[in-house]
Design an enzyme around this catalytic site. Sequence first.
Site, mmCIF file in Angstrom:
data_model
loop_
_atom_site.group_PDB
_atom_site.id
_atom_site.type_symbol
_atom_site.label_atom_id
_atom_site.label_comp_id
_atom_site.label_asym_id
_atom_site.label_seq_id
_atom_site.Cartn_x
_atom_site.Cartn_y
_atom_site.Cartn_z
ATOM 1 N N HIS A 158 8.926 -8.999 2.762
ATOM 2 C CA HIS A 158 9.348 -10.348 2.346
ATOM 3 C C HIS A 158 10.772 -10.376 1.783
ATOM 4 O O HIS A 158 11.349 -11.452 1.634
ATOM 5 C CB HIS A 158 8.397 -10.921 1.292
ATOM 6 C CG HIS A 158 7.008 -11.154 1.794
ATOM 7 N ND1 HIS A 158 6.735 -11.994 2.855
ATOM 8 C CD2 HIS A 158 5.805 -10.659 1.399
ATOM 9 C CE1 HIS A 158 5.427 -12.000 3.082
ATOM 10 N NE2 HIS A 158 4.844 -11.193 2.225
ATOM 11 N N ASP A 194 1.283 -6.912 9.119
ATOM 12 C CA ASP A 194 0.740 -7.396 7.841
ATOM 13 C C ASP A 194 0.165 -8.809 8.029
ATOM 14 O O ASP A 194 0.625 -9.561 8.901
ATOM 15 C CB ASP A 194 1.869 -7.418 6.797
ATOM 16 C CG ASP A 194 1.410 -7.739 5.393
ATOM 17 O OD1 ASP A 194 1.243 -6.800 4.598
ATOM 18 O OD2 ASP A 194 1.218 -8.949 5.077
ATOM 19 N N HIS A 196 0.628 -11.332 6.235
ATOM 20 C CA HIS A 196 1.648 -12.339 5.911
ATOM 21 C C HIS A 196 2.882 -12.197 6.812
ATOM 22 O O HIS A 196 3.230 -11.074 7.214
ATOM 23 C CB HIS A 196 2.083 -12.192 4.449
ATOM 24 C CG HIS A 196 0.955 -12.294 3.466
ATOM 25 N ND1 HIS A 196 0.275 -11.179 3.002
ATOM 26 C CD2 HIS A 196 0.376 -13.366 2.887
ATOM 27 C CE1 HIS A 196 -0.671 -11.572 2.156
ATOM 28 N NE2 HIS A 196 -0.644 -12.894 2.069
ATOM 29 N N ASP A 283 -3.911 -5.913 4.901
ATOM 30 C CA ASP A 283 -4.515 -7.108 4.297
ATOM 31 C C ASP A 283 -5.098 -8.042 5.367
ATOM 32 O O ASP A 283 -5.572 -9.143 5.059
ATOM 33 C CB ASP A 283 -3.537 -7.854 3.373
ATOM 34 C CG ASP A 283 -2.131 -7.957 3.910
ATOM 35 O OD1 ASP A 283 -1.886 -7.575 5.075
ATOM 36 O OD2 ASP A 283 -1.252 -8.430 3.161
ATOM 37 N N TYR A 322 -4.889 -5.197 -0.171
ATOM 38 C CA TYR A 322 -5.269 -5.412 -1.579
ATOM 39 C C TYR A 322 -6.742 -5.143 -1.854
ATOM 40 O O TYR A 322 -7.191 -5.293 -2.987
ATOM 41 C CB TYR A 322 -4.833 -6.827 -2.009
ATOM 42 C CG TYR A 322 -3.373 -7.005 -1.688
ATOM 43 C CD1 TYR A 322 -2.395 -6.444 -2.509
ATOM 44 C CD2 TYR A 322 -2.952 -7.609 -0.497
ATOM 45 C CE1 TYR A 322 -1.051 -6.494 -2.170
ATOM 46 C CE2 TYR A 322 -1.618 -7.670 -0.136
ATOM 47 C CZ TYR A 322 -0.673 -7.117 -0.989
ATOM 48 O OH TYR A 322 0.654 -7.155 -0.639
HETATM 49 C C1 OKP Z 1 2.712 -9.546 0.099
HETATM 50 B B1 OKP Z 1 2.484 -8.770 1.396
HETATM 51 C C2 OKP Z 1 -1.941 -14.346 -5.062
HETATM 52 C C3 OKP Z 1 -0.438 -14.452 -4.937
HETATM 53 C C4 OKP Z 1 -0.053 -14.215 -3.536
HETATM 54 C C5 OKP Z 1 1.837 -13.909 -2.108
HETATM 55 C C6 OKP Z 1 1.336 -12.824 -1.230
HETATM 56 C C7 OKP Z 1 2.296 -11.697 -1.106
HETATM 57 C C8 OKP Z 1 1.844 -10.744 -0.050
HETATM 58 N N1 OKP Z 1 -2.357 -14.147 -6.398
HETATM 59 N N2 OKP Z 1 1.343 -13.881 -3.413
HETATM 60 O O1 OKP Z 1 2.822 -9.469 2.563
HETATM 61 O O2 OKP Z 1 1.160 -8.234 1.543
HETATM 62 ZN ZN ZN Z 2 0.667 -9.163 3.233
#
Ligand code: OKP
Ligand code: ZN
Length: 339
Positions: A158, A194, A196, A283, A322
Amino acid sequence: MQVVASDIHRRHDNVELSGGRLASSSEGPIRADIIDQAVRAAGHQVISPSALDHDLLTRVHTAEYVDFLSTAWERWNQRPNAAPAAMPFAWPSRGIDPVRPHDLVGQLGYHSFAADCSIVAGTWPAVHEAGAIAASAADLVIAGSLASYGLCRPPGHHATADQFGGYCYLNNAAIAAQRLRENGHEQVAVLDVDYHHGNGTQSIFYERSDVLTVSIHADPIDEFPWFVGHASERGLDDGAGWNVNLPLTAGTTFAGWCAALDVALQRVTDSSATALVVSLGVDTYIDDPLGKFELTTPDYTTMAARIGGLGLPTVVIQEGGYAVDDIGRNVAAFLAGLA
Ligand code: OKP
Ligand code: ZN
């Protein structure tokens, strides 16, 4: 497979604004500790990173941002009654073309896009070490290994050239890709699996044709990072056609996910890349507390075997994941499929 890892990540243990509360982060030290145990148990050889080349870092990130990140904690901690985590509370928004403020709190907003992470005393040493791990993992492939794994924590995909957010500060995958580019690989591809969208990696290479960026992720209409990651984003100028986004809906199973992987792998093949960086987030796992895809542990082995079928030297960089009880076996399952 050779794994590059370090304990220094433990110094980054921070808080996030989540659901209206300040809480300890989902992205905690336990994640990398469990992966480390699992890869050792699986028989992979674990080595320490070499020192990170500062000039490589400033070809991926702006010098101004690197200077900011490396000094932000000291500057914050000098403030009267300083909290244990540095966080902004205001960001430039739509229609604003921001001038970089002089004040530290203003700069925290200027250099970030989300409040799901913060800067604590050990953030800079940890993120700098993660960058070193990524560069060292790339060096293994440059030296002739067919594959390597960088156990980076915190994650990086990110992080843009000058902004942190989404638990990411330095873009480890971009550092690995840039290292490959500067050492014998004229054309590199980054495949981000990933859950995201890899907005930082997309942004860093958006106007370049020498690094193809492909991301398979949850549709940003429903998921973080929300404002970027749509299929219509294809790259700009020299980079036009060199960014591919494959957004998927909640509930996607491995069958649906693989249809996107087919498209991604075909585009990588067409790019004539001679090396691949995989941004490996697990994830997408069915029990992940942050994700809504339904992949299972053996799916990671199948996924890696299909990626390995490209026959490209591959640097795997750790991103998210996670479900800490299962993160070690999910990563090990992926590495087993690539080996
Ligand atoms: C990072 B990576 C939830 C907050 C979520 C955004 C997600 C970040 C993901 N408590 N924050 O891409 O795994
Ligand atoms: Zn992610």
